[in-house]
Scaffold this active site. Structure first.
Site, PDB file in Angstrom:
ATOM      1  N   ASP A  82      -0.393  10.883  -4.757  1.00  0.00           N
ATOM      2  CA  ASP A  82       0.840  11.446  -4.078  1.00  0.00           C
ATOM      3  C   ASP A  82       0.967  12.623  -4.958  1.00  0.00           C
ATOM      4  O   ASP A  82       0.121  13.043  -5.697  1.00  0.00           O
ATOM      5  CB  ASP A  82       2.058  10.436  -4.047  1.00  0.00           C
ATOM      6  N   LYS A  93       0.858  -1.264   0.122  1.00  0.00           N
ATOM      7  CA  LYS A  93       0.001  -0.123  -0.042  1.00  0.00           C
ATOM      8  C   LYS A  93       0.890   1.296  -0.011  1.00  0.00           C
ATOM      9  O   LYS A  93       1.606   1.168   0.638  1.00  0.00           O
ATOM     10  CB  LYS A  93      -0.832  -0.201   1.307  1.00  0.00           C
ATOM     11  N   LYS A 102       5.196   1.744  -3.298  1.00  0.00           N
ATOM     12  CA  LYS A 102       5.318   3.066  -3.879  1.00  0.00           C
ATOM     13  C   LYS A 102       5.296   3.078  -5.333  1.00  0.00           C
ATOM     14  O   LYS A 102       6.034   1.999  -5.614  1.00  0.00           O
ATOM     15  CB  LYS A 102       6.315   4.158  -3.265  1.00  0.00           C
TER      16      LYS A 102
END
Ligand code: NDP
Length: 448
Positions: free
Chosen positions: A162, A86, A122
């Site tokens: 992000d 995650k 990520k």
């Protein structure tokens, strides 16, 4: 430098941001590893520093002029000991494997601190959504997802947003995933509210940051009321941090983007924040326009200086919410000289290592991003739970859970730091508590 760090750095050459993140965590968990030989024997730290999988791929798309464009795409699946991978996707020209590995590494500990079952990951691309049309962003997202969809899934790896990835990009990627896989699942978080998103997810990182700071101040019988605050960035995290600061009676006076910053001596009011949010989210403009609109504000374009003057203004608290390494040693000294007593990170690794040392030596109450910005991923975890169960909670219910999680992360950092005789040290506490949780899960699961 220890032999262990030398080995890790040599195995990952030319990755300064990744080295910085690994070094920062190792410095504080070394004593835990020494105290518990089982972690050393199983080479837990070495294993945590090596991604379980790093996927790198080509992303081709056609721009509005009919020209073919080529970008790089990545997903770093760092650690799945306590749950599916995650972590967000970053679209920014500065994206490299080093940046994504540092972010994925940090994410392991952050996710563990939330108390939810989420591993660390990520991803992203060197694609820059700025100045691209909606059609170009959509075609890029579809091409990116054509490859990424082979590696993710709602029980495997659940990306989120992000830098450069907000609601628009998540929407395009979700649509592409659904078409490719022919299934409607919670494979991404940060979705829109009519199609599986959680209330409060857009606000969560910024709100969670300020809840964390509230807890830090409450520990010292203080509050945010009346505090002058420096905030950097003007994206998702900065906007909702400012919103919550205003609700708690604080006075935010700065915001920035990658071209410069605004100092508004009168404070960024709710009305000015609304203007800023429309400017950044709808018009996709630059913050210099804030100073054109409000005469109380001054705009300072970036200059080739050895420090960022944003951090020189007089204030009580600082909330860096833009990007990594935005506060160096000189900035840290300026913050101290300007009266700052609390710094909580909204961004990931915005404070350089020597700057952290300077701040902590001067008694500044410092919170690392992996603890103070964990509200975003925690609420993504709550979005996953709602998707699995097919039930949706009210705004207040999600916000109350977020508040509870931030308080628990705060207390957990203090417990871990005190257990190792370090007093009130959020940096060490966050690293130790996150490390122990993941390390124990890795030990239980054998050498894999
Ligand atoms: P956004 O893309 O919404 O906003 C990023 C902001 O930072 C923009 O104002 C951008 O300016 C500025 N910025 C980006 N790169 C640079 C740079 N190299 N130099 C100066 N300014 C820069 O991102 P988010 O608000 O989502 O993320 C901000 C930080 O918070 C990141 O470190 C991210 O990893 C972290 N974070 C985000 C979470 C989330 O839920 N969104 C969760 C946890 C952490 P410009 O407009 O010019 O690009």
């Amino acid at each position: 430098m220890s032999d262990l760090l030398t080995t890790i750095f040599n195995r990952n050459p030319n990755e300064p941001e990744f080295h910085q993140a690994v070094d920062e965590v190792y410095e504080t968990v070394e004593k835990v590893i020494e105290k518990h030989p089982k972690y050393k024997q199983a080479k837990i730290f070495e294993r945590m520093s090596e991604p379980e999988r790093l996927i790198s791929f080509r992303v081709t798309w056609v721009d509005d002029n009919g020209e073919v464009q080529v970008n790089k795409g990545y997903r770093v699946q760092m650690n799945s000991a306590i749950g599916p991978y995650k972590g967000g996707l970053r679209f920014h020209p500065s994206v490299t494997p080093s940046i994504l590995k540092f972010l994925a590494f940090e994410q392991i500990f952050k996710n563990a601190l939330t108390g939810l079952p989420m591993g660390g990951g990520k991803g992203g691309s060197d694609f820059d959504p700025k100045s691209k049309s909606d059609g170009e962003v959509m075609r890029f997202c579809q091409s990116f997802m054509a490859e990424l969809s082979k590696h993710i899934g709602h029980r495997i790896d659940v990306p989120a947003g992000d830098i450069g990835v907000g609601g628009r990009e998540i929407g395009f990627m979700f649509g592409a995933y659904k078409k490719i896989q022919n299934e409607f699942t919670g494979v991404l978080t940060g979705k829109g509210q009519g199609w599986g998103g959680s209330l409060i997810r857009p606000e969560a990182t910024g709100y969670g940051l300020i809840y964390f700071a509230q807890n830090m101040l409450a520990e010292k019988k203080d509050s945010l009321n009346g505090k002058v605050c420096l905030v950097s960035g003007s994206g998702n995290v900065a906007q909702y941090a400012i919103k919550k600061l205003l609700l708690l009676g604080a006075k935010p006076v700065t915001v920035s983007d990658s071209s410069g910053y605004i100092y508004d001596e009168d404070g960024i009011s709710a009305e000015k924040l609304n203007f800023l949010m429309e400017l950044k989210n709808e018009k996709r403009g630059r913050i210099s326009e804030y100073a054109d609109k409000f005469k109380s504000a001054k705009y300072f374009a970036n200059s080739k200086s050895d420090h960022n003057p944003l951090w020189s203004h007089k204030a009580d608290c600082a909330f860096p919410c833009a990007t990594q390494n935005e506060i160096n040693a000189k900035d840290a000294k300026n913050l101290i000289a300007g009266g700052v007593k609390l710094l909580a990170e909204g961004a990931n690794m915005p404070t350089m290592s020597d700057a952290i040392t300077i701040l902590m030596k001067a008694g500044v109450n410092y919170a690392p991003g992996k603890a103070s910005n964990a509200g975003g991923v925690a609420t993504s975890g709550l979005e996953m739970v709602q998707n699995y169960g097919g039930i949706y909670w009210s705004r207040d219910e999600v916000d109350d859970r977020l508040k509870g999680i931030m308080k628990e992360i705060h207390d957990c950092c203090l417990r871990a730091s005190k257990e190792y005789g370090l007093g009130t040290n959020y940096q060490a506490g966050a690293n130790i508590a996150g490390f122990v949780k993941v390390a124990d899960a890795m030990l239980a699961q054998g050498i894999i």
